[in-house]
Design a protein around this motif. Structure first.
Motif, PDB file in Angstrom:
ATOM      1  N   VAL B  91       0.738  -1.039  -0.116  1.00 35.12           N
ATOM      2  CA  VAL B  91      -0.065   0.049  -0.195  1.00 35.12           C
ATOM      3  C   VAL B  91       0.736   1.173  -0.126  1.00 35.12           C
ATOM      4  O   VAL B  91       0.673   2.184  -0.769  1.00 35.12           O
ATOM      5  N   LYS B  92       1.897   1.272   0.849  1.00 31.61           N
ATOM      6  CA  LYS B  92       2.843   2.460   0.910  1.00 31.61           C
ATOM      7  C   LYS B  92       3.338   2.588  -0.615  1.00 31.61           C
ATOM      8  O   LYS B  92       3.726   3.578  -1.038  1.00 31.61           O
ATOM      9  N   LEU B  93       3.865   1.463  -1.165  1.00 31.25           N
ATOM     10  CA  LEU B  93       4.467   1.567  -2.558  1.00 31.25           C
ATOM     11  C   LEU B  93       3.527   2.354  -3.558  1.00 31.25           C
ATOM     12  O   LEU B  93       3.813   2.981  -4.411  1.00 31.25           O
ATOM     13  N   LEU B  94       2.145   1.738  -3.503  1.00 25.42           N
ATOM     14  CA  LEU B  94       1.203   2.179  -4.465  1.00 25.42           C
ATOM     15  C   LEU B  94       1.054   3.714  -4.115  1.00 25.42           C
ATOM     16  O   LEU B  94       0.670   4.384  -4.988  1.00 25.42           O
ATOM     17  N   SER B  95       1.050   4.046  -2.697  1.00 19.35           N
ATOM     18  CA  SER B  95       0.722   5.599  -2.521  1.00 19.35           C
ATOM     19  C   SER B  95       1.956   6.536  -2.625  1.00 19.35           C
ATOM     20  O   SER B  95       1.757   7.822  -2.823  1.00 19.35           O
ATOM     21  N   SER B  96       3.049   5.871  -3.454  1.00 13.36           N
ATOM     22  CA  SER B  96       4.232   6.767  -3.488  1.00 13.36           C
ATOM     23  C   SER B  96       4.239   7.227  -4.886  1.00 13.36           C
ATOM     24  O   SER B  96       3.231   7.064  -5.744  1.00 13.36           O
ATOM     25  N   GLU B  97       5.248   8.138  -4.876  1.00 15.94           N
ATOM     26  CA  GLU B  97       5.351   8.952  -6.276  1.00 15.94           C
ATOM     27  C   GLU B  97       5.811   7.934  -7.468  1.00 15.94           C
ATOM     28  O   GLU B  97       5.175   8.258  -8.513  1.00 15.94           O
ATOM     29  N   LEU B  98       6.426   6.971  -7.081  1.00 19.84           N
ATOM     30  CA  LEU B  98       6.841   5.925  -8.215  1.00 19.84           C
ATOM     31  C   LEU B  98       5.537   5.547  -8.935  1.00 19.84           C
ATOM     32  O   LEU B  98       5.447   5.398 -10.363  1.00 19.84           O
ATOM     33  N   PHE B  99       4.194   4.876  -8.264  1.00 20.96           N
ATOM     34  CA  PHE B  99       3.203   4.448  -8.944  1.00 20.96           C
ATOM     35  C   PHE B  99       2.688   5.455  -9.659  1.00 20.96           C
ATOM     36  O   PHE B  99       1.955   5.570 -10.647  1.00 20.96           O
ATOM     37  N   ALA B 100       2.665   6.527  -8.793  1.00 21.73           N
ATOM     38  CA  ALA B 100       1.660   7.901  -9.454  1.00 21.73           C
ATOM     39  C   ALA B 100       2.170   8.487 -10.784  1.00 21.73           C
ATOM     40  O   ALA B 100       1.454   8.812 -11.504  1.00 21.73           O
ATOM     41  N   GLU B 101       3.558   8.265 -10.639  1.00 25.40           N
ATOM     42  CA  GLU B 101       4.139   8.813 -12.105  1.00 25.40           C
ATOM     43  C   GLU B 101       3.555   7.814 -13.050  1.00 25.40           C
ATOM     44  O   GLU B 101       3.574   8.212 -14.399  1.00 25.40           O
ATOM     45  N   GLN B 102       3.703   6.627 -12.798  1.00 21.46           N
ATOM     46  CA  GLN B 102       2.997   5.502 -13.875  1.00 21.46           C
ATOM     47  C   GLN B 102       1.745   5.945 -14.322  1.00 21.46           C
ATOM     48  O   GLN B 102       1.394   5.839 -15.518  1.00 21.46           O
ATOM     49  N   LEU B 103       0.957   6.282 -13.294  1.00 19.59           N
ATOM     50  CA  LEU B 103      -0.326   6.642 -13.428  1.00 19.59           C
ATOM     51  C   LEU B 103      -0.270   8.026 -14.498  1.00 19.59           C
ATOM     52  O   LEU B 103      -1.125   8.243 -15.341  1.00 19.59           O
ATOM     53  N   MET B 104       0.810   8.719 -14.265  1.00 17.08           N
ATOM     54  CA  MET B 104       0.638  10.240 -14.810  1.00 17.08           C
ATOM     55  C   MET B 104       1.205  10.325 -16.184  1.00 17.08           C
ATOM     56  O   MET B 104       0.891  11.003 -16.848  1.00 17.08           O
TER      57      MET B 104
END
Lengths: 268, 414
Positions: B91-104
């Motif tokens: 959950v922490k990983l999903l909430s991080s910038e790393l995953f958010a960048e992938q969405l972006m």
């Protein structure tokens, strides 16, 4: 808790009252006890008369009772109460004279639709005779009144003079009750000139208008002047219940005790 | 009787209650006004706020491929569950910038690919270099020219030194020969031809040095100008990058704040094959006033999240991998705050009404306590200990007029 300075608030109130007085007299409730006055008002004055009568020891015949009416501040209803109290005394067959000793700004003359001059001040300064200033009411020969007269620059000296003392002595002989209406004590000290000649002093205050501190100062001043303070009259009292309700409650008593209108009808 | 025993500074509950009763109309008006104001405020706060979103559930569990399993219990297929700490980390990983960048990276506020630069240093440098290329080239050329001018000046100086040395040597020979005792230490023209020639060559070399110096100065000036242009170009590129980065950071932040991840772990005894333990990841999307962005995020999550979880989830011993599947049918993005306006209005109305009521009550008590006027007839006897002779009720009447004195029909006419 003290959030406001009483003196400042009082001065502000007086200033406001004076300004309103200049514009109109609408803040005054001036009335005479007539047959049209409601029962509770008439009864209140009756009670007042009774209280005052009981407060003062009985005098011998030929010796009248002198009552000084004063208040703390202007427009507490002192003159209205004085006039109607005198009328109430007169209605009970006593001989009464009402003296308007407020030679600065007397208002007794207005109640009887008369000019104030010639009056007390003119008599005391030797410019009028006694018979010119004593007026008897046309509808009640027991009631007489003396208006204030021409406004004088030396009111306290006039009221303190020997002529005033002689006048009071004379009026005591001629009348059962001498009611003297004086100026407000916290504004001017004219009333103190008369308290020594009076059998009793009555302080008039106004409900929800007079400050408790002002009443206290007035009583302290009278006490210091060794005046015989009979008590306090609360004027313009607004009870929580409506007046009409109170009138209805007391209407029952009007069946037992004749109203003013009925008394006059009987006389006729 | 209790009131008589109280001091004049104390107030009783009965007195307070009477006060409120006297001012009941005022209290009602104040409360009603507060309700209206609170409701209005609540409506204004929320009338233009539309939250678009949805909740997606993913079922996550360790995977045991049938082909690789020799355990007969594995015939039941995928099952198992992750421990709490593993789910926490995911959950922490999903909430991080790393995953958010992938969405972006393939998504902007309209759901379109953005191609924005990110915070990686190499990409930034490439942008800077690329945008200031021409100025850099000019600057480099100017530097080359300066260096060349320096070299040329050095060569010219060397020639000059050589000529000077030769001239001085020749002149010294003439002076040392003894034949010309009046010769000065400084070579002069017109005396000897070879000296004159040498002097000419020296002067030529001197002139060449001066020219080279001038040339060098010009080259240096040009280099300075080129450097200034290069710096400006670099600054412009940096500004552009910053702006892009700011936009990037803003969008990244918007995406991170629009999606919330959580998990529900019903871990039970993993070895018990009859009880299928499950781990669920809940993804809650909520975007303010931007349905397109909400749709973009939703679509991207459906595509990207399962692979991301399967790739990054720790695999327990004995298992072959992770399986992440969407388990509930979802109708997509919808308006989530349908009743927000009314509930917010009611909430603010109630809060404001309560506050207004309390403040009004306090104000009424304070004003009453600070009002030192005569309020009751009992104050006369309690405060002054003096008889109350009478109470004259209030009566409304017209004040006596002055103009009555002018009426000739009255007694005044006497």
């Amino acid at each position: 808790m003290r959030f406001f300075n009483n003196d400042a608030a009082r001065l502000k109130r007086d200033k406001k009252l004076k300004e309103r007085a200049k514009k109109s007299n609408s803040h005054r409730n001036e009335y005479l006890l007539t047959k049209n006055v409601s029962f509770n008002v008439a009864e209140a004055f009756r009670n007042l008369k009774a209280s005052i009568s009981l407060s003062i020891p009985k005098k011998q015949a030929g010796e009248g009772t002198v009552i000084v009416m004063t208040s703390a501040c202007p427009e507490d209803g002192k003159t209205t109460v004085s006039v109607n109290l005198a009328l109430m005394f007169a209605m009970s067959e006593a001989k009464v004279v009402l003296v308007d000793a407020d030679v600065r700004k007397g208002r007794v003359a207005r109640f009887f639709r008369r000019r104030s001059a010639p009056g007390l001040a003119d008599y005391l300064s030797g410019q009028a005779e006694l018979k010119e200033i004593v007026h008897t009411a046309s509808d009640n020969e027991n009631f007489s009144y003396i208006t204030c007269g021409t406004h004088s620059p030396r009111p306290y000296e006039l009221l303190e003079s020997d002529e005033m003392k002689k006048l009071i002595s004379y009026l005591k002989e001629e009348y059962d009750y001498v009611i003297i209406d004086t100026p407000p004590l916290l504004l001017v000290s004219d009333a103190l000139a008369l308290t020594s000649e009076a059998d009793g002093t009555v302080v008039v205050c106004r409900h929800q208008v007079s400050y408790v501190s002002d009443i206290a100062k007035t009583l302290n001043t009278l006490s210091f002047a060794k005046a015989n303070v009979l008590g306090v009259v609360v004027n313009d009292y607004e009870a929580r219940e409506s007046l009409s309700y109170r009138a209805d409650r007391y209407k029952y008593y009007s069946y037992c005790y004749d109203s003013t209108a009925e008394i006059e009808q009987k006389k006729e | 009787m209790d009131e008589n025993e109280q001091t004049k500074d104390e107030i009783s509950l009965a007195h307070i209650f009477r006060l409120f009763l006297d001012k009941i109309k005022l209290l009602i008006i104040v409360v009603l006004a507060a309700v209206i104001v609170g409701a209005g405020f609540g409506v204004l706060r929320t009338y233009d706020k539309k939250y678009y979103g949805t909740t997606i559930e993913f079922y996550v569990n360790p995977r045991l491929d049938r082909a690789s399993s020799t355990d007969t219990e594995s015939q039941y297929g995928v099952y198992g569950a992750y421990g709490k700490h593993v789910m926490d980390n995911m959950v922490k990983l999903l909430s991080s910038e790393l995953f958010a960048e992938q969405l972006m990276l393939s998504l902007d506020e309209n759901g379109e690919p953005t191609g924005l630069p990110n915070a990686n240093g190499n990409a930034d440098l490439a942008i800077l270099v690329d945008s200031a290329k021409a100025e850099k080239k000019e600057y480099d050329e100017a530097i080359d020219k300066v260096e060349k001018a320096i070299d040329e000046l050095a060569a010219a100086n060397e020639d000059l030194n050589k000529e000077s040395k030769e001239l001085n040597t020749l002149w010294a020979e003439y002076r040392n020969s003894g034949k010309y005792p009046d010769l000065t230490s400084t070579p002069t023209k017109g005396l000897f031809d070879d000296v004159d020639d040498k002097l000419d060559e020296f002067e030529k070399a001197e002139t060449a040095v001066n020219q080279k110096e001038t040339h060098l100065a010009n080259a240096e000036k040009a280099a300075t100008n080129a450097e200034t242009d290069y710096e400006k170009a670099t600054e412009k590129a940096l500004k552009k990058w910053r702006s892009s980065y700011a936009r990037y950071a803003s969008e990244l932040s918007a995406i991170r704040s629009s999606v919330n991840y959580s998990y529900y772990d019903t871990t039970e005894n993993v070895s018990d094959v009859d009880s299928l333990a499950r781990s669920f990841i809940y993804v809650k999307i909520s975007v303010l006033n931007n349905e397109a962005m909400a749709n973009g995020i939703y679509n991207k999550i459906l595509k990207v999240l399962p692979d991301f979880v399967e790739t990054n989830m720790a695999v327990p011993a004995g298992y072959d991998g992770t399986s992440c599947q969407q388990i509930t049918r979802n109708d997509g993005i919808r308006l989530m705050n349908d009743g927000l306006i009314s509930s917010t209005a009611i909430k603010y109305a109630l809060i404001l009404a309560a506050v207004a009521f309390v403040v009004s009550c306090i104000a009424i008590i304070v004003i009453d306590r600070s009002d030192k006027r005569l309020k009751t007839v009992e104050q006369i006897t309690q405060t002054f200990n003096i008889p109350l002779l009478g109470v004259i009720p209030s009566i409304k009447s017209e004040p006596l007029k002055d103009d009555i004195l002018e009426d000739k029909n009255t007694e005044v006419a006497e």
